[in-house]
Design a protein around this motif. Structure first.
Motif, PDB file in Angstrom:
ATOM      1  N   LEU A  30     -22.697 -17.579 -30.254  1.00 21.75           N
ATOM      2  CA  LEU A  30     -21.571 -17.520 -31.192  1.00 21.75           C
ATOM      3  C   LEU A  30     -20.231 -17.324 -30.484  1.00 21.75           C
ATOM      4  O   LEU A  30     -19.254 -16.927 -31.120  1.00 21.75           O
ATOM      5  CB  LEU A  30     -21.806 -16.380 -32.203  1.00 21.75           C
ATOM      6  CG  LEU A  30     -23.070 -16.524 -33.056  1.00 21.75           C
ATOM      7  CD1 LEU A  30     -23.301 -15.263 -33.886  1.00 21.75           C
ATOM      8  CD2 LEU A  30     -22.972 -17.739 -33.962  1.00 21.75           C
ATOM      9  N   GLY A 153     -27.471 -18.232 -33.577  1.00 22.35           N
ATOM     10  CA  GLY A 153     -27.097 -19.627 -33.702  1.00 22.35           C
ATOM     11  C   GLY A 153     -27.332 -20.227 -35.072  1.00 22.35           C
ATOM     12  O   GLY A 153     -26.536 -21.047 -35.541  1.00 22.35           O
ATOM     13  N   ALA A 157     -24.109 -19.657 -37.618  1.00 24.49           N
ATOM     14  CA  ALA A 157     -23.339 -20.887 -37.408  1.00 24.49           C
ATOM     15  C   ALA A 157     -22.201 -21.015 -38.413  1.00 24.49           C
ATOM     16  O   ALA A 157     -21.095 -21.446 -38.078  1.00 24.49           O
ATOM     17  CB  ALA A 157     -24.261 -22.100 -37.494  1.00 24.49           C
ATOM     18  N   TRP A 160     -20.480 -15.870 -38.568  1.00 26.90           N
ATOM     19  CA  TRP A 160     -20.990 -15.159 -37.392  1.00 26.90           C
ATOM     20  C   TRP A 160     -21.321 -13.704 -37.675  1.00 26.90           C
ATOM     21  O   TRP A 160     -22.095 -13.076 -36.930  1.00 26.90           O
ATOM     22  CB  TRP A 160     -20.004 -15.256 -36.233  1.00 26.90           C
ATOM     23  CG  TRP A 160     -18.705 -14.483 -36.393  1.00 26.90           C
ATOM     24  CD1 TRP A 160     -17.521 -14.960 -36.830  1.00 26.90           C
ATOM     25  CD2 TRP A 160     -18.491 -13.091 -36.091  1.00 26.90           C
ATOM     26  NE1 TRP A 160     -16.557 -13.970 -36.829  1.00 26.90           N
ATOM     27  CE2 TRP A 160     -17.135 -12.809 -36.376  1.00 26.90           C
ATOM     28  CE3 TRP A 160     -19.302 -12.063 -35.612  1.00 26.90           C
ATOM     29  CZ2 TRP A 160     -16.579 -11.538 -36.204  1.00 26.90           C
ATOM     30  CZ3 TRP A 160     -18.753 -10.801 -35.434  1.00 26.90           C
ATOM     31  CH2 TRP A 160     -17.410 -10.538 -35.728  1.00 26.90           C
ATOM     32  N   GLN A 246     -24.986 -26.919 -26.212  1.00 25.58           N
ATOM     33  CA  GLN A 246     -23.958 -27.192 -27.226  1.00 25.58           C
ATOM     34  C   GLN A 246     -22.962 -28.219 -26.692  1.00 25.58           C
ATOM     35  O   GLN A 246     -22.577 -29.169 -27.399  1.00 25.58           O
ATOM     36  CB  GLN A 246     -23.225 -25.908 -27.599  1.00 25.58           C
ATOM     37  CG  GLN A 246     -22.065 -26.103 -28.583  1.00 25.58           C
ATOM     38  CD  GLN A 246     -21.206 -24.858 -28.733  1.00 25.58           C
ATOM     39  OE1 GLN A 246     -21.673 -23.742 -28.524  1.00 25.58           O
ATOM     40  NE2 GLN A 246     -19.937 -25.038 -29.067  1.00 25.58           N
ATOM     41  N   GLU A 257     -20.091 -26.981 -35.380  1.00 27.05           N
ATOM     42  CA  GLU A 257     -21.116 -26.252 -36.136  1.00 27.05           C
ATOM     43  C   GLU A 257     -22.496 -26.863 -35.913  1.00 27.05           C
ATOM     44  O   GLU A 257     -23.477 -26.154 -35.702  1.00 27.05           O
ATOM     45  CB  GLU A 257     -20.775 -26.251 -37.631  1.00 27.05           C
ATOM     46  CG  GLU A 257     -21.738 -25.410 -38.465  1.00 27.05           C
ATOM     47  CD  GLU A 257     -21.289 -25.275 -39.915  1.00 27.05           C
ATOM     48  OE1 GLU A 257     -22.167 -25.181 -40.786  1.00 27.05           O
ATOM     49  OE2 GLU A 257     -20.068 -25.270 -40.167  1.00 27.05           O
ATOM     50  N   ILE A 260     -23.664 -26.183 -32.263  1.00 32.93           N
ATOM     51  CA  ILE A 260     -24.149 -24.813 -32.054  1.00 32.93           C
ATOM     52  C   ILE A 260     -25.613 -24.703 -32.445  1.00 32.93           C
ATOM     53  O   ILE A 260     -26.434 -24.118 -31.725  1.00 32.93           O
ATOM     54  CB  ILE A 260     -23.299 -23.803 -32.849  1.00 32.93           C
ATOM     55  CG1 ILE A 260     -21.906 -23.661 -32.214  1.00 32.93           C
ATOM     56  CG2 ILE A 260     -23.981 -22.435 -32.891  1.00 32.93           C
ATOM     57  CD1 ILE A 260     -20.966 -22.794 -33.015  1.00 32.93           C
ATOM     58  N   VAL A 261     -25.962 -25.273 -33.604  1.00 31.90           N
ATOM     59  CA  VAL A 261     -27.354 -25.222 -34.054  1.00 31.90           C
ATOM     60  C   VAL A 261     -28.250 -26.004 -33.096  1.00 31.90           C
ATOM     61  O   VAL A 261     -29.338 -25.548 -32.722  1.00 31.90           O
ATOM     62  CB  VAL A 261     -27.490 -25.771 -35.495  1.00 31.90           C
ATOM     63  CG1 VAL A 261     -28.957 -25.780 -35.923  1.00 31.90           C
ATOM     64  CG2 VAL A 261     -26.675 -24.942 -36.464  1.00 31.90           C
ATOM     65  N   THR A 264     -28.708 -23.988 -29.935  1.00 39.47           N
ATOM     66  CA  THR A 264     -29.529 -22.806 -30.182  1.00 39.47           C
ATOM     67  C   THR A 264     -30.999 -23.163 -30.314  1.00 39.47           C
ATOM     68  O   THR A 264     -31.870 -22.497 -29.732  1.00 39.47           O
ATOM     69  CB  THR A 264     -29.054 -22.093 -31.468  1.00 39.47           C
ATOM     70  OG1 THR A 264     -27.698 -21.689 -31.294  1.00 39.47           O
ATOM     71  CG2 THR A 264     -29.920 -20.882 -31.757  1.00 39.47           C
ATOM     72  N   ALA A 328     -28.477 -27.087 -41.527  1.00 39.21           N
ATOM     73  CA  ALA A 328     -29.189 -26.427 -40.427  1.00 39.21           C
ATOM     74  C   ALA A 328     -30.656 -26.841 -40.381  1.00 39.21           C
ATOM     75  O   ALA A 328     -31.219 -27.072 -39.306  1.00 39.21           O
ATOM     76  CB  ALA A 328     -29.071 -24.911 -40.567  1.00 39.21           C
TER      77      ALA A 328
END
Length: 465
Positions: A30, A153, A157, A160, A246, A257, A260-261, A264, A328
């Motif tokens: 994050l 993550g 996302a 945080w 990422q 966004e 990040i997922v 992770t 997600a």
């Protein structure tokens, strides 16, 4: 001790030992949203993580020394309550100083969990199975890191703060879970002391300041402590693995966004090789029964052999096809599908599995060696000193690799600056392997000395009974 009560106690201490790594694993995935929300650079958030590692390691020495004197259950409950309060404060932070303060409070509490918990677990396990059970202890910490990465993550996302609030609630539940645990007697797992406990006696030796110079001058302790400095320079850099992934996703054109997922989920999958630390623990147990050099040799080979697999992993390209409107869940499904449909992603997972399987042999054998070469009343303190060295190395690795990424970015665009920086930090595994080899040379003498002292003390106690 009733078998069910003993099992509950082992399970509680092993699981709750993972929670400090859950807390440590929340922040790295994050870095981007936290830095944007608080209006500071990502490097400033990374500095909080590094400082937290260091603070936790420093205060752990005090927690452990107290644990080698007093009731360990109450110390663990106090530490858990403190880190839960700090985690909740982190979730409420509206400014960088408040975020920093919340993380430091949490770090103070987290210092109790590993050091005091290790002392308790080492008293539950016979030397014969020490590597296996310590692999579960270490695995729980690895699982904690995975859970923290995943919580941060995926749950964080879009917001945080959410995973920090959830972890604070879990921390309160953990404090309650300590209450029914059994009271573990120091040295109760040592074969040399069984006659003492069967006769109704106690092992009542406690650490004193006069013991410290002798403990710290023991050769095997020296190698086990100092290998943590170099090993954790590398392990500390690896918390940036989600950021590398990422950056690879962002280079494919995905928004932050989604990236990040992606980072992770891939990082979580790649780290599943850490579960194979059980094999490292079993190998250490088996070889240790043949030679007292066994555990240290297994750790040395594992650390050195993992280096090329890590380097290859960092430079493999990321290939994943994600729909523009995927949430997600859709992103997670696409990532998992790519492991089967994209040969490069399957190869990346294999490289990560092998690399982590090899280097994770470090953890259980390090834990077991600390217990093997130290008296029961010294183990928590020695572990905490080793953990302090680990914390210094991890904090330095986490911070210095960030500076390295920034310097490399002048010539290499993301993600290649991240890949190159992480690969360069693998060099610190080389002195780590050498120090384990040196520990394999000194461990036999130190193990024999501990066994001799315990037998002498047992004979003295039985004769007085």
């Amino acid at each position: 001790m009733h078998r069910v009560h003993r099992l509950y106690t082992v399970v509680v201490f092993v699981i709750l030992a993972s929670l400090d790594n859950v807390a440590a694993g929340l922040v790295p995935p994050l870095y981007s949203p936290i830095s944007a929300d608080l209006g500071v650079p990502e490097a400033a958030i990374a500095a909080v993580t590094a400082t937290g590692f260091l603070v936790s390691a420093v205060v752990a020495v005090g927690w452990a020394y107290a644990g080698d004197h007093f009731n360990r259950r109450w110390l663990l409950m106090a530490g858990t309550t403190i880190w839960a309060a700090g985690t909740f404060g982190t979730a409420q932070a509206q400014s960088y100083p408040a975020f920093f303060a919340g993380q430091l409070v949490a770090a103070v509490g987290l210092g109790a969990v590993g050091s005091v918990g290790f002392s308790v677990v080492s008293d539950l396990i016979s030397p014969r199975r020490r590597g296996l059970i310590m692999s579960l202890f270490g695995l729980s910490q690895g699982v904690g890191t995975l859970a923290g990465t995943l919580m941060g993550g995926v749950l964080g996302a879009a917001d945080w703060r959410r995973p920090f609030t959830l972890l604070a609630v879990i921390g309160v539940a953990a404090t309650v879970a300590y209450l029914p645990t059994a009271s573990i007697r120091r040295g109760q797992s040592e074969p040399a002391l069984q006659e003492v406990f069967e006769a109704g006696g106690e092992y009542d030796y406690r650490i004193s300041r006069a013991d410290l110079p002798r403990i710290l001058s023991r050769r095997t302790n020296v190698w086990l402590v100092f290998q943590g400095l170099t090993a954790q320079l590398t392990f500390g850099s690896l918390v940036w693995l989600p950021r590398l992934l990422q950056a690879k996703a962002e280079a494919q054109g995905y928004p932050q966004e989604t990236a990040i997922v992606v980072g992770t989920i891939f990082a979580t999958i790649f780290q599943l090789g850490g579960a194979l630390s059980i094999i490292g623990g079993l190998l250490g147990d088996r070889l240790q029964r043949r030679t007292p050099r066994g555990r240290a040799l297994v750790a040395a080979v594992g650390v050195l052999a993992g280096i090329p697999f890590y380097v290859f992993l960092f430079f493999l390209p990321l290939r994943v096809d994600i729909a523009a409107d995927a949430g997600a869940g859709g992103v997670t499904t696409s990532v998992l599908r790519s492991l089967v449909t994209e040969p490069l992603m399957g190869l990346s997972a294999l490289m990560a599995l092998v690399a982590l399987a090899l280097t994770s042999a470090n953890s259980p054998n390090w834990f077991a060696l600390i217990a093997d070469v130290n008296l029961p009343e010294h183990r928590g303190t020695v572990y905490s000193v080793g953990n302090l060295a680990n914390g210094v190395g991890r904090a330095a690795g986490n911070s210095l690799v960030g500076v390295t990424f920034s310097a490399l970015s002048r010539a290499l665009p993301p993600p290649w600056n991240y890949a190159t920086g992480l690969a360069l930090f693998q060099i610190f595994f080389i002195p780590t392997g050498v120090m384990y080899w040196l520990a394999s040379k000194t461990a036999p003498k130190d193990i024999a000395e501990v066994d001799h002292v315990l037998h002498e003390r047992a004979e003295e106690r039985v004769s007085l009974a």
